[in-house]
Enzyme design. Structure first.
Site, PDB file in Angstrom:
ATOM      1  N   TYR A   1      40.374  51.187  36.573  1.00  0.00           N
ATOM      2  CA  TYR A   1      41.059  50.465  37.645  1.00  0.00           C
ATOM      3  C   TYR A   1      42.488  50.120  37.219  1.00  0.00           C
ATOM      4  O   TYR A   1      43.448  50.344  37.977  1.00  0.00           O
ATOM      5  CB  TYR A   1      40.270  49.202  38.015  1.00  0.00           C
ATOM      6  CG  TYR A   1      40.939  48.373  39.076  1.00  0.00           C
ATOM      7  CD1 TYR A   1      41.004  48.822  40.399  1.00  0.00           C
ATOM      8  CD2 TYR A   1      41.516  47.143  38.767  1.00  0.00           C
ATOM      9  CE1 TYR A   1      41.640  48.063  41.379  1.00  0.00           C
ATOM     10  CE2 TYR A   1      42.139  46.384  39.738  1.00  0.00           C
ATOM     11  CZ  TYR A   1      42.201  46.846  41.038  1.00  0.00           C
ATOM     12  OH  TYR A   1      42.834  46.099  42.007  1.00  0.00           O
TER      13      TYR A   1
ATOM     14  N   GLU B   1      39.352  41.885  48.005  1.00  0.00           N
ATOM     15  CA  GLU B   1      39.932  40.659  47.415  1.00  0.00           C
ATOM     16  C   GLU B   1      39.317  39.417  48.050  1.00  0.00           C
ATOM     17  O   GLU B   1      39.054  38.436  47.358  1.00  0.00           O
ATOM     18  CB  GLU B   1      41.457  40.633  47.552  1.00  0.00           C
ATOM     19  CG  GLU B   1      42.180  41.647  46.679  1.00  0.00           C
ATOM     20  CD  GLU B   1      42.101  41.388  45.186  1.00  0.00           C
ATOM     21  OE1 GLU B   1      41.642  40.310  44.759  1.00  0.00           O
ATOM     22  OE2 GLU B   1      42.515  42.278  44.421  1.00  0.00           O
TER      23      GLU B   1
ATOM     24  N   TRP C   1      36.313  39.795  39.296  1.00  0.00           N
ATOM     25  CA  TRP C   1      36.728  41.069  39.893  1.00  0.00           C
ATOM     26  C   TRP C   1      35.789  42.203  39.475  1.00  0.00           C
ATOM     27  O   TRP C   1      35.525  43.113  40.254  1.00  0.00           O
ATOM     28  CB  TRP C   1      38.173  41.370  39.531  1.00  0.00           C
ATOM     29  CG  TRP C   1      38.688  42.620  40.172  1.00  0.00           C
ATOM     30  CD1 TRP C   1      39.136  43.738  39.540  1.00  0.00           C
ATOM     31  CD2 TRP C   1      38.802  42.908  41.580  1.00  0.00           C
ATOM     32  NE1 TRP C   1      39.522  44.688  40.461  1.00  0.00           N
ATOM     33  CE2 TRP C   1      39.321  44.192  41.722  1.00  0.00           C
ATOM     34  CE3 TRP C   1      38.498  42.181  42.735  1.00  0.00           C
ATOM     35  CZ2 TRP C   1      39.555  44.785  42.957  1.00  0.00           C
ATOM     36  CZ3 TRP C   1      38.728  42.772  43.974  1.00  0.00           C
ATOM     37  CH2 TRP C   1      39.250  44.059  44.070  1.00  0.00           C
TER      38      TRP C   1
END
Length: 189
Positions: free
Chosen positions: A19, A41, A49
């Site tokens: 990522y 998000e 995350w």
């Protein structure tokens, strides 16, 4: 052996490294991808995350590839289907927010021509480049994320607090917050 110096948050988890190296901080101008990142998000609020990243493919499947025109039409039956999907974050408020956000997203597209045009207008279509040497020096919010958050809420978006919006800005490259020692700091295109 990988000798690249990365932002410390990427650690040694392959999903984070991928990522970090391939997405985070790279400018995104495709409305469907912008919608995906906005929804992810908002789903992350209060969670880590990595939890979201691990569930990303399940989210893509459950949310019809993050097509806002499809998500905007979700009804109670679809909400219950999502609530039963163990592959995603099953939070009714966040799922309802995703549907509201899809509707608001479509309204922004109708008003501005694209979500991209509206959101990137906040930075004059040019990423803001951070200059932090250490990840602990990165802000969680800025005056600009405060403003965008407030404006999005006025447009009907939900779960778009300033911290979520700043994370979104970092994710879609509106802000390049790679630390100065990271191999990507000067290489984001």
């Amino acid at each position: 052996m990988d000798e690249k110096v990365r932002c410390a948050w990427a650690g040694d988890s392959q999903i984070y490294i991928d990522y970090h190296d391939n997405e985070w901080g790279r400018p995104v101008h495709d409305d469907d991808r912008l919608f995906e990142m906005l929804i992810l998000e908002t789903m992350q609020a209060g969670l880590s995350w990595i939890t979201v990243l691990k569930k990303r493919e399940a989210f893509r499947k459950a949310f019809d590839g993050f097509k806002p025109e499809l998500v905007a039409c979700y009804d109670d039956k679809k909400i219950e289907e999502l609530m039963a999907d163990e592959g995603i974050i099953r939070n009714r408020l966040k799922i309802n927010a995703a549907i509201s956000n899809a509707r608001a997203f479509l309204a922004v597209q109708a008003r501005y021509g694209s979500f991209d045009q509206m959101i990137w207008g906040y930075v004059d279509n040019t990423p803001i480049v951070g200059h932090c040497e250490n990840i602990k020096d990165l802000p969680a919010t800025t005056a600009l994320s405060d403003r965008i958050s407030k404006d999005l809420k006025k447009l009907g978006f939900k779960f778009v607090g300033s911290t979520t919006i700043y994370a979104f800005m970092q994710a879609v490259g509106m802000v390049n917050d790679h630390v100065t020692g990271c191999f990507l700091y000067n290489n984001i295109k």
